[in-house]
Each structure stands twice: as structure tokens, then as C-alpha cells.
Motif scaffolding. Structure first.
Motif, PDB file in Angstrom:
ATOM      1  N   GLY A 243       0.819  -1.209   0.000  1.00 62.81           N
ATOM      2  CA  GLY A 243       0.000   0.000   0.000  1.00 62.81           C
ATOM      3  C   GLY A 243       0.850   1.254   0.000  1.00 62.81           C
ATOM      4  O   GLY A 243       0.594   2.205  -0.740  1.00 62.81           O
ATOM      5  N   VAL A 244       1.886   1.251   0.834  1.00 60.15           N
ATOM      6  CA  VAL A 244       2.716   2.439   0.979  1.00 60.15           C
ATOM      7  C   VAL A 244       3.477   2.722  -0.321  1.00 60.15           C
ATOM      8  O   VAL A 244       3.587   3.864  -0.761  1.00 60.15           O
ATOM      9  N   ILE A 245       3.978   1.680  -0.957  1.00 59.95           N
ATOM     10  CA  ILE A 245       4.712   1.891  -2.212  1.00 59.95           C
ATOM     11  C   ILE A 245       3.749   2.303  -3.319  1.00 59.95           C
ATOM     12  O   ILE A 245       4.044   3.181  -4.126  1.00 59.95           O
ATOM     13  N   LEU A 246       2.574   1.693  -3.307  1.00 62.45           N
ATOM     14  CA  LEU A 246       1.556   2.059  -4.287  1.00 62.45           C
ATOM     15  C   LEU A 246       1.200   3.531  -4.164  1.00 62.45           C
ATOM     16  O   LEU A 246       1.127   4.257  -5.155  1.00 62.45           O
ATOM     17  N   GLY A 247       1.000   3.986  -2.945  1.00 63.54           N
ATOM     18  CA  GLY A 247       0.589   5.371  -2.742  1.00 63.54           C
ATOM     19  C   GLY A 247       1.745   6.343  -2.881  1.00 63.54           C
ATOM     20  O   GLY A 247       1.549   7.514  -3.163  1.00 63.54           O
ATOM     21  N   GLY A 248       2.955   5.884  -2.659  1.00 67.64           N
ATOM     22  CA  GLY A 248       4.116   6.776  -2.683  1.00 67.64           C
ATOM     23  C   GLY A 248       4.762   6.803  -1.315  1.00 67.64           C
ATOM     24  O   GLY A 248       4.185   7.328  -0.376  1.00 67.64           O
ATOM     25  N   LEU A 249       5.959   6.224  -1.202  1.00 69.12           N
ATOM     26  CA  LEU A 249       6.657   6.146   0.089  1.00 69.12           C
ATOM     27  C   LEU A 249       6.835   7.535   0.676  1.00 69.12           C
ATOM     28  O   LEU A 249       7.255   8.450  -0.019  1.00 69.12           O
ATOM     29  N   GLY A 250       6.541   7.686   1.948  1.00 69.26           N
ATOM     30  CA  GLY A 250       6.777   8.955   2.611  1.00 69.26           C
ATOM     31  C   GLY A 250       5.554   9.840   2.701  1.00 69.26           C
ATOM     32  O   GLY A 250       5.543  10.809   3.438  1.00 69.26           O
ATOM     33  N   SER A 251       4.504   9.501   1.954  1.00 67.87           N
ATOM     34  CA  SER A 251       3.320  10.347   1.977  1.00 67.87           C
ATOM     35  C   SER A 251       2.211   9.695   2.798  1.00 67.87           C
ATOM     36  O   SER A 251       1.908   8.522   2.622  1.00 67.87           O
ATOM     37  N   ALA A 252       1.607  10.460   3.711  1.00 67.28           N
ATOM     38  CA  ALA A 252       0.552   9.909   4.559  1.00 67.28           C
ATOM     39  C   ALA A 252      -0.709   9.633   3.748  1.00 67.28           C
ATOM     40  O   ALA A 252      -1.356   8.603   3.922  1.00 67.28           O
ATOM     41  N   TYR A 253      -1.049  10.555   2.845  1.00 67.14           N
ATOM     42  CA  TYR A 253      -2.257  10.344   2.046  1.00 67.14           C
ATOM     43  C   TYR A 253      -2.060   9.173   1.098  1.00 67.14           C
ATOM     44  O   TYR A 253      -2.976   8.398   0.839  1.00 67.14           O
ATOM     45  N   GLY A 254      -0.838   9.082   0.569  1.00 67.16           N
ATOM     46  CA  GLY A 254      -0.525   7.953  -0.298  1.00 67.16           C
ATOM     47  C   GLY A 254      -0.741   6.644   0.431  1.00 67.16           C
ATOM     48  O   GLY A 254      -1.272   5.682  -0.122  1.00 67.16           O
ATOM     49  N   ALA A 255      -0.337   6.599   1.702  1.00 69.96           N
ATOM     50  CA  ALA A 255      -0.489   5.377   2.491  1.00 69.96           C
ATOM     51  C   ALA A 255      -1.957   5.018   2.660  1.00 69.96           C
ATOM     52  O   ALA A 255      -2.351   3.861   2.509  1.00 69.96           O
ATOM     53  N   MET A 256      -2.796   6.032   2.963  1.00 67.68           N
ATOM     54  CA  MET A 256      -4.230   5.762   3.128  1.00 67.68           C
ATOM     55  C   MET A 256      -4.808   5.206   1.838  1.00 67.68           C
ATOM     56  O   MET A 256      -5.497   4.191   1.815  1.00 67.68           O
ATOM     57  N   PHE A 257      -4.487   5.905   0.747  1.00 67.58           N
ATOM     58  CA  PHE A 257      -5.020   5.528  -0.552  1.00 67.58           C
ATOM     59  C   PHE A 257      -4.526   4.136  -0.967  1.00 67.58           C
ATOM     60  O   PHE A 257      -5.307   3.263  -1.346  1.00 67.58           O
ATOM     61  N   GLY A 258      -3.206   3.945  -0.854  1.00 63.62           N
ATOM     62  CA  GLY A 258      -2.617   2.665  -1.256  1.00 63.62           C
ATOM     63  C   GLY A 258      -3.171   1.522  -0.425  1.00 63.62           C
ATOM     64  O   GLY A 258      -3.466   0.444  -0.948  1.00 63.62           O
ATOM     65  N   GLY A 259      -3.334   1.749   0.869  1.00 63.83           N
ATOM     66  CA  GLY A 259      -3.873   0.712   1.744  1.00 63.83           C
ATOM     67  C   GLY A 259      -5.267   0.293   1.312  1.00 63.83           C
ATOM     68  O   GLY A 259      -5.592  -0.898   1.268  1.00 63.83           O
ATOM     69  N   LEU A 260      -6.091   1.301   0.976  1.00 64.13           N
ATOM     70  CA  LEU A 260      -7.447   1.002   0.517  1.00 64.13           C
ATOM     71  C   LEU A 260      -7.413   0.150  -0.746  1.00 64.13           C
ATOM     72  O   LEU A 260      -8.140  -0.834  -0.861  1.00 64.13           O
ATOM     73  N   VAL A 261      -6.558   0.530  -1.696  1.00 62.88           N
ATOM     74  CA  VAL A 261      -6.483  -0.209  -2.961  1.00 62.88           C
ATOM     75  C   VAL A 261      -6.052  -1.651  -2.698  1.00 62.88           C
ATOM     76  O   VAL A 261      -6.645  -2.598  -3.222  1.00 62.88           O
ATOM     77  N   VAL A 262      -5.020  -1.808  -1.857  1.00 62.63           N
ATOM     78  CA  VAL A 262      -4.506  -3.150  -1.590  1.00 62.63           C
ATOM     79  C   VAL A 262      -5.573  -4.021  -0.926  1.00 62.63           C
ATOM     80  O   VAL A 262      -5.787  -5.177  -1.303  1.00 62.63           O
ATOM     81  N   GLY A 263      -6.275  -3.458   0.060  1.00 68.80           N
ATOM     82  CA  GLY A 263      -7.332  -4.215   0.724  1.00 68.80           C
ATOM     83  C   GLY A 263      -8.418  -4.602  -0.256  1.00 68.80           C
ATOM     84  O   GLY A 263      -8.909  -5.738  -0.260  1.00 68.80           O
ATOM     85  N   PHE A 264      -8.774  -3.653  -1.116  1.00 67.90           N
ATOM     86  CA  PHE A 264      -9.825  -3.901  -2.087  1.00 67.90           C
ATOM     87  C   PHE A 264      -9.413  -5.000  -3.067  1.00 67.90           C
ATOM     88  O   PHE A 264     -10.170  -5.940  -3.315  1.00 67.90           O
ATOM     89  N   VAL A 265      -8.189  -4.875  -3.597  1.00 63.08           N
ATOM     90  CA  VAL A 265      -7.716  -5.862  -4.582  1.00 63.08           C
ATOM     91  C   VAL A 265      -7.721  -7.264  -3.979  1.00 63.08           C
ATOM     92  O   VAL A 265      -8.206  -8.219  -4.596  1.00 63.08           O
ATOM     93  N   SER A 266      -7.208  -7.393  -2.743  1.00 65.06           N
ATOM     94  CA  SER A 266      -7.098  -8.750  -2.205  1.00 65.06           C
ATOM     95  C   SER A 266      -8.479  -9.337  -1.922  1.00 65.06           C
ATOM     96  O   SER A 266      -8.697 -10.528  -2.135  1.00 65.06           O
ATOM     97  N   GLU A 267      -9.442  -8.526  -1.477  1.00 67.67           N
ATOM     98  CA  GLU A 267     -10.758  -9.082  -1.164  1.00 67.67           C
ATOM     99  C   GLU A 267     -11.589  -9.341  -2.421  1.00 67.67           C
ATOM    100  O   GLU A 267     -12.297 -10.343  -2.503  1.00 67.67           O
ATOM    101  N   ILE A 268     -11.488  -8.425  -3.390  1.00 66.62           N
ATOM    102  CA  ILE A 268     -12.316  -8.595  -4.586  1.00 66.62           C
ATOM    103  C   ILE A 268     -11.825  -9.792  -5.399  1.00 66.62           C
ATOM    104  O   ILE A 268     -12.595 -10.419  -6.129  1.00 66.62           O
TER     105      ILE A 268
END
Lengths: 327, 441
Positions: free
Chosen positions: B379-404
Motif C-alpha cells: 500500500g505504501v509503495i503504491l501510494g508513494g513512500l513517505g506520503s501519509a495520504y498515499g499510504a491511506m489511498f494505497g492501503g485502501l487499494v490493496v485491501g480492495f484488490v485482495s478481497e475482490i
């Protein structure tokens, strides 16, 4: 009690498991110690080596040499797949990708859908027969009080012979111009690049070579156990190999071997010690197995931390040569 | 605010007293754990001699009898069977410690009762010497056969959102710690475990209600993270330890944290006393437990609060400034050391919240954080390392991808897809979706 503990520790320190971990660490040392590649998925190379052999022999009925070849080729393919996206990036990206790749592979082989090929959670057996048929050792006990069986002494001999051979190979390579380029990449990638060296290509070669050595470690490991299951390839295996490499001396030829012997001596000695203390009932109310496993792994974690903080060069290493901050 | 920061080289001369103290504490903890941990495990298991696996089957509070459970040894040949009695209890005595596969034969369940998640009819347990392990099968109303694709996609989306919010929340600290100190913290997942475990300790061992235990656990998680920064990472930075050396130290630390939890918690999956086994609500075509809705609502609220905090408060702005460019932030008068400590405390609190939430909607076990760590990295790499918003966004995408992915593929390999996304993103956009190019490569 002390005697049992000592023999337990010694049996493990010279045994085939220590030899397999020494091989993993030799490969890791090529990656990390000489090239500065942070490979946290060495267990993945070990897995493809082991499963390459086991599947070829036990599922498809192929001969032993073909299984070994498949295991090694699988490691080459895995390095190419992992290296292509990450070797141009900073070191920590390779670290995260490799640990993820190791876990992906473990999930895939234990998945029920791959049952027909990998045996899923139950794993595979009966692939080591050809190997033990080659043994020149007649039945009986070997190594005196350590009581190695004929099969065990055979796989131990092969394992340590491979460690010696591959360590020698790494030593020769590191004295060659190729090895000097690798070390210059570790020290300063930009400098190597400015001298016209194709850094990516050298890193890829190092990743492949170290990965193949890891796969050989995996092959020895599963041959010694005569079975293979996904649970043998937890990420902690890689971290054990890291601890071994750092303990022995990162970037030294003999470091991985020394590290493996010392590490397994200490770990098994500690486990045996805890077990006998628990069994003797000196501490009332302590349950056995779980505490032994947990405490020894906590000790590995502390060892890794303390080494890295206070003696990052390990037992044999040279602090001046090794700048661990290669990012 | 003072202008001092870790980059001042004169600090290297100072003795690392904090470090020594922390290591001392860890060794003490190790010794204490060695003597006490086993004791608690034994206390929980009662007098039972030898290894065993057991459990109780219940549906809406009533015992379910006559259900067959088959236990197979993963590394042996033993196959054992048990049938639940009038109290819903079943117990299998095992030949010895090892890893076992526990399968509930769904055909033997009474009419109208099924597994809440039909994919979880097989559990895997690691059983240690002389302990009784619990195999928990959650019963519910059976899924209707031939359920349509749309319903499964909606259910997958909901599960993905639930899981993704938790990953996003726990990833913020990981990303901000990387941004402010450059450390890739491999022990971050185990902070999740520590948070969930503290809540378990307060809830189950000390009997506090989870609504009281959870906030205390979050404070505990924040304190642990803060103590780690003060006692371990700050002295290491002062010694100018290399980033890769620190990364390896964080791996050692993760081993220590994880197995201390193993000592106290044991190897099997545990549940909190409260909110376990709620009856699912039918919301349109999807099923969701009330507590899951609460978890999702609270997660959204917390993410919004963190977002506001980062943009509106002095501390939040300072965090982003340090993450963006540490030297520039230091030279403009920001106390970098204090900001880093605040990042650790905030990150620790958020991971603890995530851990408790994960424990509520799933289970608590000593590997839960480590399993999450790789998804957090993705999630963090997806969103962009070092960015808090990136982490939120990336985490959501990763959770979504694995469940869907479970709509079309086996749920056993759902993490594979999330990790594959990680590798793809590294191929095509290594700086992440929200990251900036110049920081990388």
C-alpha cells in the motif's frame, strides 16, 4: 545434562541443516556483502530449488540430475523476474519485493488449487531415493557420540562439500575483475557507472548467481529431510540466513560457513538448554515446546539487533572495507 | 522551537545510554517472559495432559451437536475424528505436537445452519507440547447456493473496504516514519500485533470491557512506539548508523516483539470476549455484522481526523515538512527530533487501533501483524513512500484488490494479488501514484 546439551548443539552445528543455511548465506553474501543488494527473499530461491527437485522427481518421475537442474533454472528465472523491475531502484525496494515474492511463492505452493503438483499443505515426499542410492557409506553410526546415520553422514558430506566448493568459487570470483566491479558497485554505484560499467547487468548477474546458490541450499535442505512442505519456507528462514552472514562476517569468504556453525551451535544449544531446564521442573509451571521456540527466536532477534548495532562486521569482517549503508 | 536535529555530527560522541537501557529492558523482559509466559499458557489450558485440539460449536448461543470434525496431521499420518456433544463441545487427543489440519464436515451440520464463511471449513493449527488448542468455526445461516455474481462483487467490495481502511490506517505511521527518518521499519507490522495483544490482555485476562480495553491498548501502543524511538532509534540515528543497518535492526526487533507476544498469547488464534460471533445484518444483498460497520465508520473518522491534523495543526504541518525535506525543515526552525518522536507516537497509536480493529473483525494471533506488514508495504509503495495520504489511498487499494479477488479466485491466495500489484507498480511507476519522481531511482 551439559553433555547432552553439548552433543545436541554440536550435532546441529555440523549437520545438513547448518550446511544448507551456510549455502543460503553464501548466496546472500554475494548479494549483500559483495554487491550491496538487499535480498530479503532468499527463502524464495530456496523454495524454487527444493520444489523444482521435488516436483520433477516425485510428481513427474524424472531423474535426480534433472530435478537439480530444474531447481537451478527456476532460481535463474526467479532472479530475472525479481531483478528486472527492482535493480534500477534503491536497495530497499528490492528488499520489499523479494520478501513479497518469497511469500507469494509460499502462498502459491500451499494453495489447494496447486495440490496436484505441489501437494499443497501436505507437501511432497519420495524424491530423495536416487540421492541416497548414490551414498558410498555403509549402514552404521558415524561421528562417534554424534551418532549420524549413514544417510545423514552422506547428505552432510555432500552439503559441506558444496559449501566449500561454492565458497571457493566466490573467493575466486571476487579476486577477478568481475568481483572488483561488484565491490565498486557496493561502495559507490555512480562511480562504477561513470567508469562505463553497466551496473544493472552486473547486479543482475550477482542476483542470479547468489539465487542459484540459495536454490542449491534449498535442494540440500529438502534432501536431508526427505520431504518438503510450504511451512519450511517461512520468511524467518531468510532472516536466519542474514543473522548467519552478519555473525560470520559480511563480505568475507569464510563468514557464512563460520556463521552457520556458530549460529546453529548456539541456537540448538539454547533450545536444548531451555528444554532441559523446563523438563527438570526447576521452574514450576512452565510449558515446554512453545516457550522453547519463542525464547530461542527472541534470542535470534536480539542477536541480530546487537550484532548490527555493536559489531556489524561480525566475527571475521573488516569494518573499514564494509560500509553497510549502500542505499 | 530549537534548531537541533539528529544530523548534528557532534552527537556521535555521546554514549548511547538510552540504547543500552532499552536493550537491558528487553533482556529483562525476555527473562521474565521465559518464566511467566509458559505459566500463563498452562493456566489457560487447565490440567489437560498431552496435546489436543477442541472447540465448541454454537449457533446464536445454542449448542450444535452431532457435527463431525476431522483432524489430520500435516507432517504425519494421523487422521482423527470427533463429533460435537450435547454442549456443542468436541475434543481430539493428538499423538503429539505439530501442525494439524482441522476440517469441519459441512454435510454433518443440521439443516439451516452453515459456516459463516464456507471457505473456512478447514483451519490449520500449530499445536505445542501439552497444550489444548482451540479451533474456532463461526456458524451462521448458510449461503444460498448459486449466489449471483453481483452480490459477491458487492460483498467483496465491502470486505475490501473494511480491510483496506485498516491497512490504510496502519500504513500511515510506516510511511511517515520512512519520510521523516528514512527507516524502512520491518517491525511496524508487529506494532499492530502488540496493539491487538494489549487489548486482548486487558479484555480477556483482566476482564475489562473491550470499549475500555481498546483505548488503553491504543495508549499502550503509542507508548511502546514512542519508547522505541527514544530508546532505540534516536540513539542509533545519533551514532549515524546506516539506513540498511537500521533496517536489519528493525528485523531483529520484529522477531523480539512477535515472539514475546507468542510467549504470552500462545500459537493459536484467539478472539476478544466482546463483539465476537454477532449475527450478521442483511443490508441489501450483502451481509455485515454491526461491529464491522462500527469498525468501518470509526476507521473513516480516524483517517479524516489524521488528514485534518496533518493539514491544519502546527505539528501536522511540521510532520509533513520534515517528511518532505528534513534539512530544510530543520533550518527553518522545526525541532526535527521532537517531530520524529511525535510521528512514532502517532504511528504507534494508529497501528494499535488497526490491530484492535483487525482483532475484532477477525482474530488475534502473534503473526497477524507480520501478515499485514507485506500488504502495508504494498500500500505504501503504491501510494508513494513517505506520503501519509498515499499510504491511506494505497492501503485502501490493496485491501480492495485482495478481497475482490476472492470473487473469482481462491481466498487462500488473495494476498498474492495484492503483492502482484506491488511488483507491477514498481515496474511502471516506482514513485507510487501520489509520489513525486525526484525522490526515487
Amino acid at each position: 545434562m551439559i553433555e547432552t546439551l553439548l552433543f545436541d548443539a554440536l550435532r546441529s552445528a555440523v549437520g545438513p541443516t547448518a550446511a544448507s543455511y551456510a549455502l543460503l548465506a553464501v548466496g546472500l553474501n554475494l548479494h549483500f556483502g559483495y554487491t550491496g543488494l538487499l535480498n530479503f527473499g532468499q527463502v524464495g530461491f530456496m523454495l524454487v530449488g527444493g520444489y523444482g527437485l521435488a516436483i520433477t522427481v516425485s510428481v513427474f518421475g524424472g531423474p535426480l540430475w534433472l530435478g537439480v537442474l530444474v531447481g537451478i533454472l527456476a532460481a535463474v528465472v526467479l532472479s530475472l523476474l525479481l531483478g528486472a523491475p527492482t535493480l534500477r531502484l534503491r536497495a530497499d525496494y528490492l528488499a520489499i519485493t523479494t520478501i513479497a515474492a518469497g511469500e507469494i511463492l509460499r502462498f502459491l505452493v500451499r494453495n489447494t488449487g496447486s495440490d496436484a503438483i505441489t501437494g499443497s499443505v501436505f507437501g511432497l515426499r519420495q524424491f530423495a531415493g536416487d540421492f541416497y542410492a548414490l551414498s558410498p557409506f555403509p549402514a552404521g553410526d558415524y561421528l562417534g557420540p554424534l551418532r549420524f546415520s549413514a544417510n545423514r553422514i552422506w547428505v552432510t558430506t555432500v552439503g559441506w562439500a558444496l559449501v566449500a566448493l561454492l565458497s571457493l568459487g566466490v573467493w575466486a570470483l571476487m579476486r577477478s575483475p568481475w568481483g572488483r566491479v561488484l565491490r565498486s558497485i557496493r561502495e559507490d554505484e555512480d562511480a562504477a557507472r561513470s567508469l562505463g560499467k553497466n551496473v544493472f547487468l552486473y547486479k543482475m548477474q550477482s542476483l542470479i548467481l547468489g539465487g542459484v546458490i540459495g536454490a542449491v541450499g534449498g535442494i540440500v535442505f529438502v534432501l536431508a529431510l526427505q520431504n518438503i512442505t510450504p511451512e519450511m519456507f517461512l520468511p524467518q528462514v531468510t532472516f536466519f540466513a542474514f543473522a548467519i552472514m552478519i555473525l560470520g562476517g559480511t563480505g568475507t569468504v569464510l563468514g557464512p560457513t563460520l556463521g552457520a556453525v556458530v549460529f546453529w551451535f548456539l541456537l540448538t544449544g539454547l533450545q536444548s538448554g531451555i528444554r532441559s531446564v523446563v523438563d527438570s521442573g526447576l521452574i514450576p509451571g512452565v510449558a515446554g515446546g512453545q516457550a522453547v521456540g519463542a525464547v530461542s527466536l527472541i534470542a535470534v532477534g536480539l542477536l541480530l539487533m546487537l550484532l548490527m548495532i555493536f559489531r556489524p562486521q561480525g566475527v571475521l569482517g573488516n569494518r573499514e572495507e564494509l560500509r553497510l549503508d549502500v542505499a | 522551537m530549537g534548531g537541533s536535529s539528529d544530523v548534528v555530527p557532534s552527537r556521535t560522541a555521546l554514549p548511547p545510554t538510552g540504547l543500552a537501557a532499552l536493550l537491558g529492558v528487553m533482556v529483562a523482559l525476555l527473562l521474565a517472559a521465559g518464566t511467566l509466559g509458559g505459566g500463563t499458557a498452562l493456566a489457560q489450558t487447565g490440567e489437560a495432559a498431552g496435546a489436543s485440539i477442541g472447540g465448541r460449536l454454537a449457533f446464536e448461543g445454542a449448542a450444535v451437536a452431532g457435527v463431525t470434525v476431522v483432524v489430520t496431521a500435516v507432517d504425519g499420518d494421523a487422521v482423527l475424528e470427533a463429533v460435537s456433544d450435547a454442549d456443542g463441545q468436541w475434543l481430539v487427543q493428538l499423538p503429539g505436537p505439530g501442525t494439524y489440519r482441522v476440517e469441519l464436515l459441512q454435510g454433518t451440520l443440521p439443516e439451516g445452519i452453515g459456516l459463516r464463511d464456507p471457505e473456512r471449513s478447514v483451519l490449520e493449527l500449530r499445536v505445542f507440547d501439552n497444550s489444548r488448542s482451540a479451533a474456532i468455526f463461526a456458524l451462521g445461516e448458510p449461503e444460498e447456493v448459486g449466489s449471483d455474481l453481483l452480490r459477491r462483487i458487492l460483498q467483496g467490495t465491502l470486505n475490501g473496504l473494511k480491510f483496506g481502511l485498516i491497512i490504510g490506517m496502519t500504513s500511515i505511521g510506516l510511511s511517515l516514519i520512512f519520510g521523516t527518518t528514512g527507516l524502512v521499519n520491518f517491525a511496524h507490522g508487529d506494532l499492530v500485533t502488540v496493539g491487538a495483544f494489549l487489548a486482548f490482555l486487558l479484555n480477556v485476562t483482566f476482564g475489562l470491557h473491550l470499549l475500555i480495553a481498546a483505548p488503553l491498548a491504543v495508549i499502550g501502543g503509542a507508548l511502546v512506539a514512542g519508547a522505541l524511538d527514544r530508546g532505540l532509534w534516536r540513539p542509533l540515528r545519533a551514532r549515524q548508523t546506516g539506513l540498511i543497518a537500521m533496517l536489519v535492526v528493525s528485523i531483529g526487533l520484529s522477531f523480539v516483539l512477535r515472539h514475546v507476544v507468542l510467549l504470552f498469547l500462545g500459537g493459536s488464534r484467539q478472539s476478544y470476549r466482546d463483539f465476537a460471533l454477532q449475527t450478521a445484518l442483511e443490508v441489501g444483498p450483502v451481509r455485515v455484522q454491526p461491529v464491522e460497520l462500527w469498525v468501518m465508520g470509526l476507521s473513516v473518522a480516524m483517517l479524516l481526523a489524521v488528514g485534518l491534523m496533518l493539514t491544519r495543526t502546527r505539528l501536522g504541518k511540521a510532520m509533513r515538512a520534515v517528511a518532505d525535506n528534513r534539512d530544510l525543515a530543520a533550518s527553518s526552525g522545526i525541532d526535527v527530533r521532537r517531530v520524529i518522536l511525535a510521528v512514532w507516537v502517532l504511528g504507534g497509536a494508529l497501528t494499535a487501533v488497526g490491530g484492535v480493529f483487525l482483532g475484532v473483525i477477525e482474530t488475534v494471533d502473534y503473526l497477524m501483524g507480520f501478515r499485514l506488514l507485506l500488504l502495508m508495504f504494498a500500500g505504501v509503495i503504491l501510494g508513494g513512500l513517505g506520503s501519509a495520504y498515499g499510504a491511506m489511498f494505497g492501503g485502501l487499494v490493496v485491501g480492495f484488490v485482495s478481497e475482490i479477488s476472492t470473487v473469482w479466485f481462491s481466498s487462500q491466495i488473495k494476498y498474492v494479488w495484492a503483492l502482484a500489484v506491488l511488483i507491477l507498480i514498481l515496474l511502471f511507476r516506482p514513485q507510487g501514484i501520489l509520489g513525486r519522481r525526484e525522490r526515487f531511482g
